[in-house]
Design an enzyme around this catalytic site. Structure first.
Site, PDB file in Angstrom:
ATOM      1  N   ARG A 167       8.002   5.072  37.432  1.00 20.71           N
ATOM      2  CA  ARG A 167       7.991   4.911  38.889  1.00 20.71           C
ATOM      3  C   ARG A 167       9.195   4.069  39.336  1.00 20.71           C
ATOM      4  NH1 ARG A 167       3.351   0.455  40.348  1.00 20.71           N
ATOM      5  NH2 ARG A 167       3.090  -0.406  38.250  1.00 20.71           N
ATOM      6  N   ARG A 207      -0.953  -9.099  29.560  1.00 20.90           N
ATOM      7  CA  ARG A 207      -0.328  -9.775  30.717  1.00 20.90           C
ATOM      8  C   ARG A 207      -1.242 -10.897  31.218  1.00 20.90           C
ATOM      9  NH1 ARG A 207       1.725  -4.070  33.069  1.00 20.90           N
ATOM     10  NH2 ARG A 207       3.811  -4.162  32.121  1.00 20.90           N
ATOM     11  N   HIS A 218      -5.789   2.011  34.621  1.00 19.31           N
ATOM     12  CA  HIS A 218      -4.524   1.275  34.524  1.00 19.31           C
ATOM     13  C   HIS A 218      -3.766   1.473  35.848  1.00 19.31           C
ATOM     14  CE1 HIS A 218      -0.948  -0.457  32.867  1.00 19.31           C
ATOM     15  NE2 HIS A 218      -0.273   0.672  32.891  1.00 19.31           N
TER      16      HIS A 218
HETATM   17  C1  LMR Z   1       3.265  -0.828  33.039  1.00 17.63           C
HETATM   18  O1  LMR Z   1       2.173  -1.292  33.384  1.00 17.63           O
HETATM   19  O2  LMR Z   1       4.217  -1.549  32.717  1.00 17.63           O
HETATM   20  C2  LMR Z   1       3.461   0.639  32.993  1.00 17.63           C
HETATM   21  O3  LMR Z   1       2.287   1.285  33.379  1.00 17.63           O
HETATM   22  C3  LMR Z   1       4.619   1.092  33.800  1.00 17.63           C
HETATM   23  C4  LMR Z   1       4.449   0.877  35.290  1.00 17.63           C
HETATM   24  O4  LMR Z   1       4.823   1.783  36.055  1.00 17.63           O
HETATM   25  O5  LMR Z   1       3.998  -0.179  35.720  1.00 17.63           O
END
Ligand code: LMR
Length: 314
Positions: A82, A151, A175
């Site tokens: 993205r 994270r 996600h």
């Molecule tokens: C992420 O969480 O790093 C991946 O899913 C890529 C994104 O577009 O955020």
């Protein structure tokens, strides 16, 4: 005989996965990309690091999908990333075509493998991969929860000033920006996280973890995160290849668990040689249940976009 992992997509995420699989000496690696020279070049480069790093593996690359034959695991990373301001769901149409065509190849050349889906929107792509592959549900797995928890754990450790290793955390949901970190299942060396962090700070950390991917997309300006996504993927690879029976948040097909049916969704699972060996259901507060419902609705609406073309729910 050594294990074999194929990675479709030799971009940053795919090649970083290859790097960590090699450095942990987990399996022979095949990097596959429509840009065969890139895949071949990166594989050769990584192979030549072996004498320095001390790994004895076969690492090959190219554009020939037949090379994935005999793979224990196929990691699917290829797809568009993205851009700043976009959601992961905005990628659904473009990445569905790429995913469906790659999964057809996996079906043809590695019919006994476990598929790990990394490309976005991950839960939707995993649902599509399961549908197109016809694989049993335990052999199609989405990577997102391990990354999101990593994270969340990082931010918690920084706030507390303790080692990341002492943070145990669980997270539910797709996600996407509606994922549901679970402070009620977060401990620091067994001590509830609320002992260390006041509620307002904890909420801010939860919010930052939820937007963790977007934060990096905005910083990079071009492309998205790859070190943490690859590390998370390789943790799952290791759990499967070594049959470790890890309890990790993975995206898998739900059939009523947590009130979700028919789509992939992130939940605590037991991950071993059989792929998803068990889905673990834990009690949730009303607020957490509402969060799960919101996140599930987002995944469902993204899957709905693909219904006409791929008959996902048929
Ligand atoms: C992420 O969480 O790093 C991946 O899913 C890529 C994104 O577009 O955020």
């Amino acid at each position: 005989m050594r294990k074999k992992v194929s990675i479709i997509g030799a971009g940053f995420v795919g090649s970083t996965c290859a790097h960590w699989i090699a450095s942990k000496e987990l399996a022979d690696v095949v990097l596959i990309d429509i840009f065969g020279g890139v895949a071949k070049g990166k594989a050769l480069d990584l192979l030549q690091a072996g004498p320095v790093e001390g790994y004895d593996l076969d690492i090959t690359g190219g554009d020939d999908f037949a090379a994935m034959e005999g793979s224990d695991i196929v990691i699917l990373t290829s797809g568009a990333p993205r851009k700043p301001g976009m959601t992961r769901e905005d990628l659904v149409a473009v990445n569905a075509e790429i995913t469906a065509s790659n999964v057809e190849k996996i079906k043809q050349y590695a019919p006994n493998s476990i598929i790990l889906i990394v490309n976005n929107p991950m839960d939707t792509m995993a649902t599509l991969a399961w549908k197109v592959s016809g694989f049993p549900k335990n052999r199609v797995i989405g990577q997102g929860g391990v990354l999101d928890t990593a994270r969340y754990r990082t931010f918690l450790a920084k706030e507390i000033g303790c080692s990341v290793e002492d943070i145990q955390a669980m997270l539910l949901g797709g996600h996407g920006d509606e994922m549901v970190p679970l402070p009620s299942y977060t401990t620091v060396a067994g001590i509830p996280v609320t002992h260390f962090i006041p509620e307002d700070k904890l909420s801010a950390i939860v919010e930052r973890a939820k937007k963790g991917g977007a934060e990096i997309v905005a910083l990079l300006e071009k492309g998205s995160a790859y070190y943490a996504p690859a590390a998370a993927t390789v943790e799952m690879v290791e759990a499967i290849l070594k049959d470790k029976k890890r309890i990790l948040p993975c995206s898998c097909l739900l059939e009523g668990e947590y009130g979700v049916s028919g789509t992939f969704f992130g939940v605590p699972t037991l991950l071993g040689a059989g792929g998803i060996e068990k889905i673990i259901e834990v009690p949730l507060t009303d607020e957490e249940k509402a969060g799960v419902a919101k996140s599930a609705a987002l995944v469902r609406s993204s899957c709905d976009v693909l219904q006409e073309k791929y008959n996902i729910f048929g």
